[in-house]
Design a protein around this motif. Structure first.
Motif, PDB file in Angstrom:
ATOM      1  N   LEU A   1      -8.454  -3.643   3.161  1.00  0.00           N
ATOM      2  CA  LEU A   1      -7.852  -4.008   4.447  1.00  0.00           C
ATOM      3  C   LEU A   1      -8.872  -4.718   5.316  1.00  0.00           C
ATOM      4  CD1 LEU A   1      -5.112  -3.488   5.811  1.00  0.00           C
ATOM      5  CD2 LEU A   1      -6.128  -1.525   6.912  1.00  0.00           C
TER       6      LEU A   1
ATOM      7  N   GLY B   1      -9.624  -8.103   3.927  1.00  0.00           N
ATOM      8  CA  GLY B   1      -8.516  -9.014   4.190  1.00  0.00           C
ATOM      9  C   GLY B   1      -8.550  -9.521   5.618  1.00  0.00           C
ATOM     10  N   ASN B   2      -8.839  -8.623   6.546  1.00  0.00           N
ATOM     11  CA  ASN B   2      -8.938  -9.038   7.947  1.00  0.00           C
ATOM     12  C   ASN B   2     -10.066 -10.034   8.137  1.00  0.00           C
ATOM     13  OD1 ASN B   2      -6.816  -7.717   9.200  1.00  0.00           O
ATOM     14  ND2 ASN B   2      -7.939  -5.793   9.337  1.00  0.00           N
TER      15      ASN B   2
ATOM     16  N   ASP C   1      -9.214 -13.362   6.727  1.00  0.00           N
ATOM     17  CA  ASP C   1      -8.241 -14.038   7.581  1.00  0.00           C
ATOM     18  C   ASP C   1      -8.923 -14.661   8.784  1.00  0.00           C
ATOM     19  OD1 ASP C   1      -5.730 -13.250   9.890  1.00  0.00           O
ATOM     20  OD2 ASP C   1      -5.566 -14.764   8.321  1.00  0.00           O
TER      21      ASP C   1
ATOM     22  N   TRP D   1       0.174 -10.159   7.738  1.00  0.00           N
ATOM     23  CA  TRP D   1       0.365  -8.887   8.427  1.00  0.00           C
ATOM     24  C   TRP D   1       1.132  -7.899   7.548  1.00  0.00           C
ATOM     25  CZ3 TRP D   1       5.162  -6.835   9.410  1.00  0.00           C
ATOM     26  CH2 TRP D   1       6.258  -7.702   9.286  1.00  0.00           C
TER      27      TRP D   1
ATOM     28  N   GLN E   1      -1.387  -6.379   5.245  1.00  0.00           N
ATOM     29  CA  GLN E   1      -2.207  -5.421   5.958  1.00  0.00           C
ATOM     30  C   GLN E   1      -1.447  -4.124   6.203  1.00  0.00           C
ATOM     31  OE1 GLN E   1      -3.287  -7.650   9.403  1.00  0.00           O
ATOM     32  NE2 GLN E   1      -5.048  -8.622   8.432  1.00  0.00           N
TER      33      GLN E   1
END
Lengths: 176, 320
Positions: free
Chosen positions: B104, B107-108, B111, B294, B297
């Protein structure tokens, strides 16, 4: 300290010396390993529950695969059964009676046998037996009543080995 | 009223009385009750007596002593204890939950990096286009827009006027609005309308023949002066040219753009003059599946929470 009590119960239940020794040893090992699960209270009661479960498991296993060897000398009588010394013949008869009692105990169910062994043979009180068996006192009394009646009926089938006082109608014959 | 429970309790009481008699501890009251009961049930006392003798026989059995000491030695208790099957489950769940949280976070971070990268690149591909648009607009007549005449149309592209801006003039109608300012020929004869392989929705009333060629003319127009962008003479900066027809009227300017740029812009399908076709609003997957970040996530977060909850419950159960 509790070895005699544990072994005695195991012997009365399984009616075999070697098996009783194994079960007793397993019970103590299990108690040692599971000591952390002991929550306090009477230690002997906790120990007796362990050996009770061990004997129940063994009996259920052997019920599926019955064992042929059964010790016949697990029951010996004290001198209290009849006053005075006994003759060799009486000793022999008592030996045979012991075998009969052992056989009649084997005819009882596990629960009834345990109740009789704890209360009538080992001499525990009803509340102690209820604690060891993890049942109510009423249940213990009920099981004992049925077990006693069945033992009486089983022993009456061998009246020649019974003491005179136990033979049915003996008092009437004596009066006659 | 008959109560079966009373019957059960009475039977229990009688059994207790009988048991007390059997065991030789009956009180006087119990003895009286038994005698009263025996009067109604002949043979009751004999029955109880036989049971009492049996109990006496059992109590005369000698106690048994243990044949040996059962004190635990080292060997019997050194047997390896089997670990419960679920003993490692809490650790596994904890690791999986930590991995989900890590993914997570990655991934953030990815991004964020991608967003910043796309923002920095946002200006360069469209710089030429926006610049061209600006030049186009600045060179238009006040009463004309890049879409053709018709301020009175209320800002809506007037398809008819779109096709006719001034006498003999033709506006490009590529059918891809919001794309580019296209070349506008003041004189159809001045340009070679080479066929362009595009498949746009043609505006209403459009004539295929009206579709202007986007390819710069091979030859120059006799009546216009066009300076192609990036021309060799370095006059690329002078992209705003005043084009005059033979009649001397101002027309929409011609913005000779490189062919590759124009075709690529058309193919991307962006709106005419509005958006930058090279700036996708979603993450485009080569396979055509758009995956909103999103949602990913949220999935990871839910998974991590579930794993952590399962770890907690199992840990409690195994240590209880």
């Amino acid at each position: 300290m509790h070895q005699d009590a544990v072994f005695s119960v195991a012997l009365r239940m399984v009616r075999n010396h070697a098996t009783a020794e194994d079960l007793t040893q397993d019970a103590f090992i299990s108690a040692f390993r599971n000591l952390r699960s002991y929550r306090g209270g009477v230690f002997k009661a906790w120990l007796m529950r362990i050996v009770r479960n061990a004997t129940y498991d063994h009996l259920r296993r052997t019920k599926r695969r019955p064992e042929t060897s059964i010790d016949q000398n697990i029951v010996t009588f004290s001198n209290t059964i009849e006053s005075g010394e006994r003759s060799p013949q009486e000793w022999a008869q008592s030996g045979e009676l012991g075998e009969i009692i052992t056989g009649c105990l084997g005819n009882l169910s596990e629960d009834q046998r345990m109740a009789v062994v704890l209360v009538d043979i080992e001499g525990y009180q009803y509340d102690e037996a209820a604690d060891y068996m993890e049942v109510s006192i009423g249940t213990v009394k009920s099981r004992i009543n049925r077990a006693r009646a069945r033992l009486r009926d089983c022993l009456q089938t061998h009246p020649e080995h019974l003491p005179a006082s136990m033979r049915l109608g003996s008092t009437e014959d004596e009066e006659k | 009223m008959f109560n079966p429970l009373r019957l059960f309790r009475r039977k229990e009481h009688i059994d207790d009385t009988a048991a007390a008699y059997i065991e030789g501890r009956a009180t006087e009251l119990e003895q009286v009750e038994l005698d009263r009961r025996a009067a109604n049930e002949p043979g009751l006392i004999e029955d109880l007596d036989s049971i009492r003798n049996t109990v006496s026989l059992l109590r005369s059995i000698e106690p048994v002593e243990a044949p040996r000491s059962f004190a635990l030695a080292e060997a019997p208790v050194q047997v390896r204890v089997k670990r419960p099957k679920l003993a490692l489950a809490p650790a596994v769940f904890a690791i999986v939950a930590a991995a989900a949280v890590g993914l997570l976070a990655v991934g953030n971070l990815a991004d964020v990096v991608r967003q910043s990268g796309s923002d920095s690149d946002a200006s360069s591909p469209t710089a030429a286009m926006t610049q061209d648009s600006a030049f186009a607009e600045s060179s238009l007549a006040p009463d004309e827009s890049i879409l053709g005449t018709g301020p009175a149309s209320g800002g809506e592209p007037d398809s008819e006027n779109f096709l006719a801006t001034g006498e003999g003039s033709r506006a490009s109608a590529t059918g891809t609005p919001g794309l580019l300012p296209t070349t506008v020929a003041t004189d159809s004869s001045a340009f070679e309308t080479a066929p362009v392989e595009i498949d746009p929705p043609a505006p209403v009333g459009s004539d295929p023949e009206d579709v202007q060629s986007l390819v710069p003319p091979a030859g120059g127009s006799s009546s216009t002066e066009i300076a192609p962008a990036g021309s060799e003479d370095g006059s690329g900066s002078q992209q705003a040219q005043e084009l005059r027809t033979e009649d001397g009227d101002m027309t929409s300017e011609a913005l000779p753009l490189p062919q590759e740029t124009v075709i690529a812009a058309i193919d991307s399908g962006a709106e005419f003059g509005i958006a930058n076709p090279t700036t996708p609003s979603l993450q485009e997957d080569p396979d055509g599946v758009a995956l909103p970040l999103w949602q990913l996530q949220l999935s990871f977060a839910s998974f991590a929470v579930l794993m952590a909850g399962a770890w907690f419950l199992l840990h409690r159960r195994l240590t209880a």
